[in-house]
Design a protein around this motif. Structure first.
Motif, PDB file in Angstrom:
ATOM      1  N   ASP A 242       0.820  -1.225   0.000  1.00 25.12           N
ATOM      2  CA  ASP A 242       0.000   0.000   0.000  1.00 25.12           C
ATOM      3  C   ASP A 242       0.849   1.268   0.000  1.00 25.12           C
ATOM      4  O   ASP A 242       0.443   2.288  -0.556  1.00 25.12           O
ATOM      5  N   SER A 243       2.046   1.191   0.593  1.00 20.57           N
ATOM      6  CA  SER A 243       2.897   2.397   0.608  1.00 20.57           C
ATOM      7  C   SER A 243       3.346   2.727  -0.818  1.00 20.57           C
ATOM      8  O   SER A 243       3.513   3.894  -1.179  1.00 20.57           O
ATOM      9  N   MET A 244       3.493   1.688  -1.653  1.00 20.58           N
ATOM     10  CA  MET A 244       3.859   1.939  -3.053  1.00 20.58           C
ATOM     11  C   MET A 244       2.643   2.451  -3.831  1.00 20.58           C
ATOM     12  O   MET A 244       2.746   3.389  -4.635  1.00 20.58           O
ATOM     13  N   LEU A 245       1.495   1.843  -3.568  1.00 21.59           N
ATOM     14  CA  LEU A 245       0.309   2.173  -4.367  1.00 21.59           C
ATOM     15  C   LEU A 245      -0.120   3.624  -4.185  1.00 21.59           C
ATOM     16  O   LEU A 245      -0.638   4.242  -5.111  1.00 21.59           O
ATOM     17  N   LYS A 246       0.114   4.169  -3.009  1.00 20.80           N
ATOM     18  CA  LYS A 246      -0.407   5.528  -2.796  1.00 20.80           C
ATOM     19  C   LYS A 246       0.374   6.605  -3.557  1.00 20.80           C
ATOM     20  O   LYS A 246      -0.123   7.707  -3.734  1.00 20.80           O
ATOM     21  N   ASP A 249       1.719   6.512 -10.191  1.00 18.05           N
ATOM     22  CA  ASP A 249       0.769   6.890 -11.241  1.00 18.05           C
ATOM     23  C   ASP A 249       0.424   5.669 -12.088  1.00 18.05           C
ATOM     24  O   ASP A 249      -0.669   5.592 -12.646  1.00 18.05           O
ATOM     25  N   VAL A 250       1.391   4.769 -12.210  1.00 11.53           N
ATOM     26  CA  VAL A 250       1.178   3.550 -12.995  1.00 11.53           C
ATOM     27  C   VAL A 250       1.637   2.363 -12.160  1.00 11.53           C
ATOM     28  O   VAL A 250       2.743   2.388 -11.599  1.00 11.53           O
ATOM     29  N   VAL A 251       0.791   1.351 -12.065  1.00 12.88           N
ATOM     30  CA  VAL A 251       1.163   0.126 -11.345  1.00 12.88           C
ATOM     31  C   VAL A 251       1.099  -1.031 -12.313  1.00 12.88           C
ATOM     32  O   VAL A 251       0.089  -1.229 -13.002  1.00 12.88           O
ATOM     33  N   PHE A 265      -5.885  -7.233  -5.830  1.00 17.09           N
ATOM     34  CA  PHE A 265      -6.463  -5.926  -6.172  1.00 17.09           C
ATOM     35  C   PHE A 265      -7.986  -6.026  -6.120  1.00 17.09           C
ATOM     36  O   PHE A 265      -8.623  -6.360  -7.106  1.00 17.09           O
ATOM     37  N   ASN A 266      -8.493  -5.750  -4.906  1.00 20.93           N
ATOM     38  CA  ASN A 266      -9.946  -5.726  -4.701  1.00 20.93           C
ATOM     39  C   ASN A 266     -10.360  -4.266  -4.445  1.00 20.93           C
ATOM     40  O   ASN A 266      -9.540  -3.351  -4.544  1.00 20.93           O
ATOM     41  N   ASP A 267     -11.629  -4.057  -4.124  1.00 18.33           N
ATOM     42  CA  ASP A 267     -12.112  -2.669  -3.922  1.00 18.33           C
ATOM     43  C   ASP A 267     -11.247  -1.920  -2.911  1.00 18.33           C
ATOM     44  O   ASP A 267     -10.866  -0.769  -3.121  1.00 18.33           O
ATOM     45  N   GLU A 268     -10.948  -2.602  -1.796  1.00 15.30           N
ATOM     46  CA  GLU A 268     -10.236  -1.925  -0.719  1.00 15.30           C
ATOM     47  C   GLU A 268      -8.834  -1.496  -1.167  1.00 15.30           C
ATOM     48  O   GLU A 268      -8.412  -0.360  -0.960  1.00 15.30           O
ATOM     49  N   ARG A 269      -8.138  -2.420  -1.824  1.00 13.59           N
ATOM     50  CA  ARG A 269      -6.770  -2.093  -2.235  1.00 13.59           C
ATOM     51  C   ARG A 269      -6.770  -1.002  -3.296  1.00 13.59           C
ATOM     52  O   ARG A 269      -5.962  -0.069  -3.250  1.00 13.59           O
ATOM     53  N   ILE A 270      -7.676  -1.110  -4.247  1.00  9.84           N
ATOM     54  CA  ILE A 270      -7.708  -0.102  -5.318  1.00  9.84           C
ATOM     55  C   ILE A 270      -8.029   1.273  -4.723  1.00  9.84           C
ATOM     56  O   ILE A 270      -7.507   2.295  -5.179  1.00  9.84           O
ATOM     57  N   SER A 271      -8.824   1.282  -3.652  1.00  8.00           N
ATOM     58  CA  SER A 271      -9.172   2.581  -3.038  1.00  8.00           C
ATOM     59  C   SER A 271      -7.948   3.225  -2.387  1.00  8.00           C
ATOM     60  O   SER A 271      -7.930   4.430  -2.128  1.00  8.00           O
ATOM     61  N   LYS A 272      -6.911   2.413  -2.125  1.00  8.90           N
ATOM     62  CA  LYS A 272      -5.692   2.978  -1.509  1.00  8.90           C
ATOM     63  C   LYS A 272      -4.705   3.482  -2.564  1.00  8.90           C
ATOM     64  O   LYS A 272      -3.657   4.027  -2.236  1.00  8.90           O
ATOM     65  N   MET A 273      -5.032   3.277  -3.839  1.00  9.98           N
ATOM     66  CA  MET A 273      -4.127   3.737  -4.903  1.00  9.98           C
ATOM     67  C   MET A 273      -4.269   5.246  -5.080  1.00  9.98           C
ATOM     68  O   MET A 273      -5.282   5.837  -4.699  1.00  9.98           O
ATOM     69  N   LYS A 274      -3.254   5.833  -5.701  1.00 11.89           N
ATOM     70  CA  LYS A 274      -3.333   7.264  -6.019  1.00 11.89           C
ATOM     71  C   LYS A 274      -4.538   7.466  -6.942  1.00 11.89           C
ATOM     72  O   LYS A 274      -4.727   6.702  -7.892  1.00 11.89           O
ATOM     73  N   LYS A 275      -5.317   8.491  -6.703  1.00 10.13           N
ATOM     74  CA  LYS A 275      -6.510   8.731  -7.529  1.00 10.13           C
ATOM     75  C   LYS A 275      -6.098   8.938  -8.995  1.00 10.13           C
ATOM     76  O   LYS A 275      -5.189   9.699  -9.289  1.00 10.13           O
TER      77      LYS A 275
END
Ligand code: NAD
Length: 398
Positions: A242-246, A249-251, A265-275
């Protein structure tokens, strides 16, 4: 012995009479020094279609000369399919991730003679690895054969998503010229933060290939890369995904599918990504929850999603990724370019030669051996199975 080989269908117009290129570039070694597949001989011309039914991975002459029986089919999913009928007395099964024959526990247990499942490619999640371990069926794949092919596809997909190539091409193809329509979602990759989930052969190569675009590079993996590589690429290592995902810009997703990574990559994890981030997944479809991805695309949490892997395969005709907005999906093709086919066909031949000669199959090719994860399997997989739900492949209609 009886060898069952499940391959994808021939081209709809029949086998090509000629090819775009007359020959393939010569490659001697992979970047880490590992040698390319080196069978004693091959009976095909590198650069020809080998992964489809008529291509037969170039194996028929070799196998029949030694008195073995080779059965090749693409009929693999429905109740009573040819693959299931042939499996029951087969000794070896060969299948490709692009058109996977899902070796579920039920199928493995229907085949008492089965000794080995060979993946003509990389990624053996279509085999119930736990059932293979329990039934002493060895599982091997042709490690590295198409890792760099996939890394090229990743670069193509990152650039095409971020620059919005598909939209622009569609405008040009349809006779249009509205530049504002063509660029209203188009950005440069330069300066972006790019992160890979797993920096194995594919992930690391993708990072290397993205370096010249002057991007900031990140990775998350269960194994840390050598210091020298981190320095060479100016990599940021994240112990926590999650520290990387936030900040990315590209994963890009490059881990195998196994119980630890299923629906990572479920709803919760995707919600932790940079918008507004983009995801490129050429690893395995089931690492992402397909509906969570579609929801995030709709809401704008994700700006785009591309990849070539689906679950199951073939993907049902109404799979939500086929027509969700801002997707750059291809069918599962990145690891089966004609260049890659030549390598994995040779790799399968090398594995079979070792098996028949009673010599060791390269350690790097092993996923399951003698009832345990071994070689790359021990490095990159966890015990258990990820084949559940694969029967949905019957929903696909040609
Ligand atoms: P690899 O074994 O070199 O690398 C896999 C990496 O994943 C390893 O570094 C491992 O440590 C890491 N990993 C495994 N589980 C993890 C976890 N839970 N968390 C973090 N890291 C984890 O394999 P590769 O050649 O890089 O291939 C990777 C995967 O890509 C394959 O298993 C396959 O699923 C997929 N693949 C797809 C295609 C295609 O055509 N699309 C072709 C080849 C491979």
């Amino acid at each position: 012995m009886k060898i069952l080989c499940v391959l994808y269908d021939d081209p709809s117009t029949g086998m090509p009479e000629s090819y775009a290129l007359n020959s393939l570039p010569k490659i001697d070694k992979y970047p880490d020094g590992m040698t390319l597949p080196s069978p004693k001989n091959i009976d095909f011309n590198p650069g020809e279609l080998l992964g489809c039914v008529s291509g037969e991975l170039g194996l028929r002459k070799f196998l029949e000369e030694q008195g073995h029986t080779l059965v090749v089919t693409s009929d693999k999913d429905t109740e009573g399919c040819q693959a299931d009928k042939e499996l029951v007395d087969s000794d070896i099964v060969i299948s490709q991730p692009f058109w996977p024959y899902y070796l579920t526990r039920k199928r493995i247990e229907s085949a008492p003679n089965l000794k080995m499942a060979i993946t003509a490619g990389i990624g053996s999640d279509h085999v119930d690895l736990q059932a293979a371990m329990d039934n002493k069926v060895d599982v091997v794949e042709v490690t590295y054969c198409n890792s760099r092919s996939v890394a090229e596809h990743i670069v193509m997909m990152i650039l095409s998503l971020v620059r919005d190539y598909h939209n622009q091409h569609a405008i040009a193809k349809s006779g249009g010229w509205n530049i504002a329509d063509a660029v209203k979602r188009s950005y440069d990759v330069e300066g972006m933060h790019i992160g890979t989930v797993a920096a194995g052969r594919i992930g690391l190569d993708a990072l290397r290939k993205m370096k010249p675009f002057d991007t900031h590079l990140h990775y998350f993996d269960r194994h840390r890369l050598p210091d020298s590589v981190e320095k060479e690429l100016n990599l940021t290592y994240h112990e926590d995904l999650d520290s990387m995902l936030k900040i990315c810009d590209v994963v890009t997703i490059n881990c195998p599918l196994h119980p630890e990574t299923e629906h990572l990559f479920n709803d919760e994890r995707i919600s932790k990504m940079k918008k507004g981030a983009y995801i490129v997944n050429t690893a395995r479809g089931k690492i992402c929850d397909k509906d969570a991805v579609a929801r995030a695309i709709q809401s704008g949490q994700l700006s785009g999603y591309a990849g070539d892997v689906w679950f199951p395969q073939p993907a049902p005709n109404d799979h939500v990724w086929r027509d969700m907005p801002n997707n750059g999906m291809t069918p599962h093709t990145s690891g089966t370019s004609l260049s890659a086919q030549a390598r994995y066909a040779a790799g399968v031949r090398e594995i079979l030669e070792c098996f028949f000669d009673g010599t060791n199959i390269r350690d790097q090719y092993l996923i399951v051996k003698d009832g345990n994860l071994a070689g790359m399997g021990a490095h990159s997989y966890s015990k258990g199975s990820s084949t559940e739900g694969s029967e949905e492949a019957t929903k696909y209609k040609k």
